[in-house]
Scaffold this motif. Structure first.
Motif, PDB file in Angstrom:
ATOM      1  N   ASP A 103       0.833  -1.206   0.000  1.00 48.16           N
ATOM      2  CA  ASP A 103       0.000   0.000   0.000  1.00 48.16           C
ATOM      3  C   ASP A 103       0.867   1.255   0.000  1.00 48.16           C
ATOM      4  O   ASP A 103       0.590   2.231  -0.701  1.00 48.16           O
ATOM      5  CB  ASP A 103      -0.924   0.017   1.211  1.00 48.16           C
ATOM      6  CG  ASP A 103      -1.986  -1.083   1.164  1.00 48.16           C
ATOM      7  OD1 ASP A 103      -2.326  -1.497   0.035  1.00 48.16           O
ATOM      8  OD2 ASP A 103      -2.457  -1.503   2.237  1.00 48.16           O
ATOM      9  N   VAL A 106       2.468   1.655  -3.519  1.00 48.65           N
ATOM     10  CA  VAL A 106       1.496   2.110  -4.522  1.00 48.65           C
ATOM     11  C   VAL A 106       1.148   3.581  -4.312  1.00 48.65           C
ATOM     12  O   VAL A 106       1.046   4.362  -5.261  1.00 48.65           O
ATOM     13  CB  VAL A 106       0.228   1.229  -4.481  1.00 48.65           C
ATOM     14  CG1 VAL A 106      -0.879   1.838  -5.337  1.00 48.65           C
ATOM     15  CG2 VAL A 106       0.555  -0.182  -4.962  1.00 48.65           C
ATOM     16  N   GLU A 110       1.759   6.347  -7.244  1.00 48.35           N
ATOM     17  CA  GLU A 110       0.656   7.121  -7.814  1.00 48.35           C
ATOM     18  C   GLU A 110       0.874   8.619  -7.616  1.00 48.35           C
ATOM     19  O   GLU A 110       0.540   9.432  -8.479  1.00 48.35           O
ATOM     20  CB  GLU A 110      -0.666   6.684  -7.190  1.00 48.35           C
ATOM     21  CG  GLU A 110      -1.118   5.292  -7.630  1.00 48.35           C
ATOM     22  CD  GLU A 110      -2.407   4.869  -6.952  1.00 48.35           C
ATOM     23  OE1 GLU A 110      -2.730   5.461  -5.886  1.00 48.35           O
ATOM     24  OE2 GLU A 110      -3.082   3.948  -7.464  1.00 48.35           O
ATOM     25  N   MET A 130       0.560  -2.746  -9.403  1.00 44.92           N
ATOM     26  CA  MET A 130      -0.472  -1.743  -9.680  1.00 44.92           C
ATOM     27  C   MET A 130      -0.637  -1.619 -11.184  1.00 44.92           C
ATOM     28  O   MET A 130       0.259  -1.939 -11.963  1.00 44.92           O
ATOM     29  CB  MET A 130      -0.102  -0.369  -9.089  1.00 44.92           C
ATOM     30  CG  MET A 130       1.188   0.212  -9.621  1.00 44.92           C
ATOM     31  SD  MET A 130       1.627   1.826  -8.912  1.00 44.92           S
ATOM     32  CE  MET A 130       0.375   2.883  -9.627  1.00 44.92           C
TER      33      MET A 130
END
Length: 326
Positions: A103, A106, A110, A130
């Motif tokens: 998590d 990612v 992003e 991802m």
């Protein structure tokens, strides 16, 4: 008297009248000569402007292509720096309750504009972290180059047709497939984002660029045509009325096989397009930059005709002044 049966004899011309007639004839001849010289200079100026554009366009396209490639390289260095930052940040990230390392990774990716990430081993096993699954071009060559420490990029195509520019770095990470340990981390950014950053699509000046693979297939097709392969587009155009290239598809394929650059001109329905093909850094791809000749020709043509008009007005003023005097 001798004049009884005939007209009176004309009085002989005075020297002044003779000189005036000769002067008028001379002025007429001079004006005619000026008109001929003016016409010749006008035609020469128009022809010389075309030749000047022919000479300048190759050098201009070479410089423009070099600038695009430099910007492309700079953009890749920026993304490569972001990739390294994501990897480091994810390792040092303090996990919140219930948050996994994935998590955290990612989220960092992003935040920096990446839309794809996966870890791979050298046997081709991978775990996607991802983004959509991608069909990656020449993965084996790409992976070998990355593991050898080279800066190399490739492209991945999703099932939706969206393309991503992929970068990689050696990385040992836990993974579910294979022996459980990855060899490299691969991350991607949308190709459209790179295109917009470098203005490779059709711009306000009508300048655009294609990106093609060594076999001629398009990675980026900005010209609005529906072809899948640039070299096949050239071959299909051979013999077509109104369309011609001053290089053949086989000649261009030879240039690409040697990793060289080439300047050539495309003629489409009376319009000319200057084209320049050159290799892209950190890839096996080539960029084809296209510039309508009108972009270079119109300003020079306008200047030439402005000078012609000014000279013509000057000639008319001179003729009017001479007409008033004589």
């Amino acid at each position: 008297m001798s004049e009884k049966n005939g007209a009176p004899a004309a009085a002989p011309e005075t020297p002044e009248v003779t000189r005036m007639r000769a002067l008028r004839y001379g002025v007429v001849v001079l004006l005619a000569l000026c008109a001929v010289i003016f016409t010749a200079i006008t035609m020469y100026a128009i022809q010389d402007s075309d030749e000047t554009i022919e000479d300048v366009s190759g050098a201009f396209m070479g410089q423009m292509s070099a600038q695009i490639r430099l910007n492309f390289d700079s953009e890749l260095r920026l993304y490569r720096s972001e990739l390294e930052s994501v990897a480091l940040s994810a390792l040092s990230h303090e996990l919140r309750p219930g948050e996994s390392p994935l998590d955290a990774f990612v989220g960092e990716a992003e935040e920096r504009g990446f839309t794809y990430a996966a870890v791979f081993d050298l046997e081709g096993n991978f775990q996607r972290l991802m983004g959509e699954d991608l069909a990656i071009d020449d993965f084996d060559d790409f992976a070998a180059a990355v593991m050898a420490g080279e800066d190399r990029v490739t492209v991945g195509i999703a099932a939706s047709g969206e393309a991503a520019i992929l970068l990689g770095e050696p990385a040992e990470r836990p993974m579910d497939a294979g022996d459980g340990t990855s060899d490299l981390l691969v991350m991607g950014v949308p190709l459209d984002e790179v295109v917009q950053a470098l203005s490779l699509d059709v711009s306000a000046t009508e300048v655009y660029s294609h990106i093609i693979r060594p076999d001629g297939s398009f990675i980026l097709n900005s010209g609005g045509n529906v072809a899948d392969n640039y070299l096949e587009l050239l071959r299909a155009s051979e013999g077509v009325a109104g369309v011609s290239y001053d290089v053949t598809a086989d000649e261009l394929a030879g240039v690409m096989a040697r990793g060289e650059s080439d300047f050539y001109v495309v003629y489409v329905n009376g319009n000319r397009y200057a084209s320049y093909l050159a290799p892209l850094p950190e890839t096996s791809w080539f960029i084809v930059s296209v510039l309508p000749y009108s972009v270079l020709h119109d300003p020079i043509d306008t200047l030439v005709w402005s000078l012609v008009a000014a000279a013509f007005v000057g000639c008319l003023v001179l003729m009017a002044a001479l007409a008033l005097l004589f």
